[in-house]
Design a protein around this motif. Structure first.
Motif, PDB file in Angstrom:
ATOM      1  N   GLU A   1      16.034   4.380 -28.559  1.00  0.00           N
ATOM      2  CA  GLU A   1      16.457   3.098 -28.000  1.00  0.00           C
ATOM      3  C   GLU A   1      15.945   1.918 -28.805  1.00  0.00           C
ATOM      4  O   GLU A   1      16.548   0.836 -28.780  1.00  0.00           O
ATOM      5  CB  GLU A   1      15.960   2.972 -26.551  1.00  0.00           C
ATOM      6  CG  GLU A   1      16.765   3.742 -25.526  1.00  0.00           C
ATOM      7  CD  GLU A   1      16.497   5.231 -25.513  1.00  0.00           C
ATOM      8  OE1 GLU A   1      17.303   5.976 -24.922  1.00  0.00           O
ATOM      9  OE2 GLU A   1      15.478   5.665 -26.106  1.00  0.00           O
ATOM     10  N   MET A   2      14.834   2.101 -29.503  1.00  0.00           N
ATOM     11  CA  MET A   2      14.209   0.988 -30.211  1.00  0.00           C
ATOM     12  C   MET A   2      13.392   1.545 -31.369  1.00  0.00           C
ATOM     13  O   MET A   2      12.929   2.686 -31.319  1.00  0.00           O
ATOM     14  CB  MET A   2      13.309   0.207 -29.237  1.00  0.00           C
ATOM     15  CG  MET A   2      12.503  -0.923 -29.842  1.00  0.00           C
ATOM     16  SD  MET A   2      11.455  -1.734 -28.585  1.00  0.00           S
ATOM     17  CE  MET A   2      12.663  -2.808 -27.800  1.00  0.00           C
ATOM     18  N   VAL A   3      13.235   0.760 -32.430  1.00  0.00           N
ATOM     19  CA  VAL A   3      12.312   1.120 -33.505  1.00  0.00           C
ATOM     20  C   VAL A   3      11.190   0.093 -33.545  1.00  0.00           C
ATOM     21  O   VAL A   3      11.387  -1.084 -33.211  1.00  0.00           O
ATOM     22  CB  VAL A   3      13.005   1.213 -34.883  1.00  0.00           C
ATOM     23  CG1 VAL A   3      14.113   2.251 -34.856  1.00  0.00           C
ATOM     24  CG2 VAL A   3      13.537  -0.134 -35.341  1.00  0.00           C
ATOM     25  N   LEU A   4      10.011   0.566 -33.913  1.00  0.00           N
ATOM     26  CA  LEU A   4       8.853  -0.312 -34.048  1.00  0.00           C
ATOM     27  C   LEU A   4       8.458  -0.387 -35.514  1.00  0.00           C
ATOM     28  O   LEU A   4       8.342   0.641 -36.189  1.00  0.00           O
ATOM     29  CB  LEU A   4       7.684   0.210 -33.221  1.00  0.00           C
ATOM     30  CG  LEU A   4       6.356  -0.542 -33.421  1.00  0.00           C
ATOM     31  CD1 LEU A   4       5.652  -0.764 -32.082  1.00  0.00           C
ATOM     32  CD2 LEU A   4       5.418   0.188 -34.374  1.00  0.00           C
ATOM     33  N   TRP A   5       8.243  -1.607 -35.994  1.00  0.00           N
ATOM     34  CA  TRP A   5       7.874  -1.828 -37.391  1.00  0.00           C
ATOM     35  C   TRP A   5       6.609  -2.666 -37.461  1.00  0.00           C
ATOM     36  O   TRP A   5       6.573  -3.780 -36.939  1.00  0.00           O
ATOM     37  CB  TRP A   5       9.001  -2.545 -38.137  1.00  0.00           C
ATOM     38  CG  TRP A   5       8.741  -2.805 -39.592  1.00  0.00           C
ATOM     39  CD1 TRP A   5       8.345  -1.904 -40.532  1.00  0.00           C
ATOM     40  CD2 TRP A   5       8.896  -4.059 -40.282  1.00  0.00           C
ATOM     41  NE1 TRP A   5       8.244  -2.509 -41.774  1.00  0.00           N
ATOM     42  CE2 TRP A   5       8.583  -3.834 -41.645  1.00  0.00           C
ATOM     43  CE3 TRP A   5       9.292  -5.338 -39.887  1.00  0.00           C
ATOM     44  CZ2 TRP A   5       8.638  -4.846 -42.608  1.00  0.00           C
ATOM     45  CZ3 TRP A   5       9.342  -6.351 -40.838  1.00  0.00           C
ATOM     46  CH2 TRP A   5       9.019  -6.096 -42.189  1.00  0.00           C
ATOM     47  N   GLN A   6       5.574  -2.107 -38.077  1.00  0.00           N
ATOM     48  CA  GLN A   6       4.384  -2.873 -38.438  1.00  0.00           C
ATOM     49  C   GLN A   6       4.546  -3.275 -39.890  1.00  0.00           C
ATOM     50  O   GLN A   6       4.447  -2.424 -40.788  1.00  0.00           O
ATOM     51  CB  GLN A   6       3.108  -2.055 -38.254  1.00  0.00           C
ATOM     52  CG  GLN A   6       1.843  -2.830 -38.629  1.00  0.00           C
ATOM     53  CD  GLN A   6       0.589  -1.981 -38.615  1.00  0.00           C
ATOM     54  OE1 GLN A   6       0.601  -0.833 -38.176  1.00  0.00           O
ATOM     55  NE2 GLN A   6      -0.506  -2.523 -39.116  1.00  0.00           N
ATOM     56  N   PRO A   7       4.804  -4.542 -40.179  1.00  0.00           N
ATOM     57  CA  PRO A   7       5.043  -4.935 -41.574  1.00  0.00           C
ATOM     58  C   PRO A   7       3.783  -4.802 -42.414  1.00  0.00           C
ATOM     59  O   PRO A   7       2.664  -4.952 -41.902  1.00  0.00           O
ATOM     60  CB  PRO A   7       5.478  -6.399 -41.454  1.00  0.00           C
ATOM     61  CG  PRO A   7       4.918  -6.864 -40.158  1.00  0.00           C
ATOM     62  CD  PRO A   7       4.888  -5.674 -39.243  1.00  0.00           C
TER      63      PRO A   7
END
Length: 305
Positions: free
Chosen positions: A106-112
């Protein structure tokens, strides 16, 4: 993914999954399945997979893919899946995001990566959106400082429609929750992760969800009590878990070691093996065992029949 509305569909408690390993050091998908069953039984609304608590930096690309497939299969139809796609380079994050989309996350998480300016952050988010990721959670993680500038987050929210959520893990976190909410017109889904000991502060600021790893039935119950207006009962239960999370939240490596110990003792993990966490010393280990027993008893007390 277009019908997913995080402010509606990702409320309460989302579990950040640890990665179980066999005695030989391989990813243990059997233990992972048991953990996800526990997450669902605890009353959580979703899971976060392949993120910091899952020792993601130690996982090989094929292991990340296999783990994500297992989580997608085990959560489908009962828990929302937030797939961690953080990596040292944007191309890898985009490949992981495309894979997550294909698996139905449903969603992606990105730590830049550290040090990106506002334009680079915008470019990175747009590249992730181009993979088909319709809902992106930006991880604003700073163990000791204030993290990303609030004005930058507001700009990103205006310019990247797919940015629907921010996971705020800064020190302190509470005032930033309020500042980001105000700066973005309450359009973003806001969550707290590492700031577990600031849960009551987050509840008072109407945070959308919390993303802890352990004592999940207690977190769910605290969240539900608060939502029902039973604030004193929520505070009293939070005070019961405070000694446990005070110990576990000394350091991320202590947290990983402790909660894997809990999962082993309660029979969900076959081992407490870690790849990216230093061992506890004898004093820590003794206290961990004492508090693990308390955490297990409390979880059993609060898990719905």
């Amino acid at each position: 993914m277009s019908s997913f509305d995080p402010r509606r569909d990702l409320r309460g408690i989302v579990a950040s999954l640890h990665t179980p390993f066999s005695a030989e050091g391989d990813v243990d998908t059997g233990s992972l399945g048991r953990l996800i069953d526990h997450v669902a039984a605890s009353g959580c609304t979703g899971v976060l997979a392949t993120a910091v608590a899952g020792e993601v930096g130690s996982l090989r690309p094929e292991e990340r893919s296999r783990l994500l497939r297992k989580v997608a299969e085990a959560t489908r139809g009962r828990l929302a899946l937030v797939a961690g796609v953080s990596a040292a380079d944007l191309a890898t994050s985009c490949r992981l995001a495309a894979e997550a989309v294909a698996l139905g996350a449903e969603m992606v998480l990105w730590q830049p990566p550290a040090g990106l300016d506002a334009q680079a952050l915008e470019d990175g988010l747009k590249a992730l959106a181009d993979t088909g990721a319709g809902s992106i959670m930006l991880q604003d993680l700073d163990w000791t400082g204030s993290g990303l500038d609030v004005a930058v987050l507001a700009r990103l929210e205006r310019r990247v429609p797919e940015l629907t959520a921010v996971k705020i893990e800064t020190n302190p976190a509470g005032p930033k929750y309020s500042a980001v909410r105000e700066a973005t017109g309450e359009r973003l889904h806001l969550s707290g992760g590492w700031a577990a000991m600031q849960m009551l502060d987050g509840l008072a600021r109407d945070l959308d969800c919390f993303i802890p790893s352990g004592v999940l039935p207690a977190y769910v119950r605290i969240s539900d009590l608060w939502a029902a207006g039973e604030r004193d009962a929520a505070r009293a239960l939070f005070e019961r878990i405070l000694p446990i999370i005070t110990f576990s939240n000394q350091h991320i490596e202590v947290s990983i070691r402790f909660w894997k110990r809990v999962r082993l003792l309660e029979g969900r993990f076959a081992t407490a093996e870690c790849r990216a966490a230093r061992p506890l010393d004898p004093v820590q280990a003794a206290e961990a065992d004492r508090l693990a027993g308390r955490a297990i008893a409390l979880s059993r007390e609060l898990t719905p029949a």
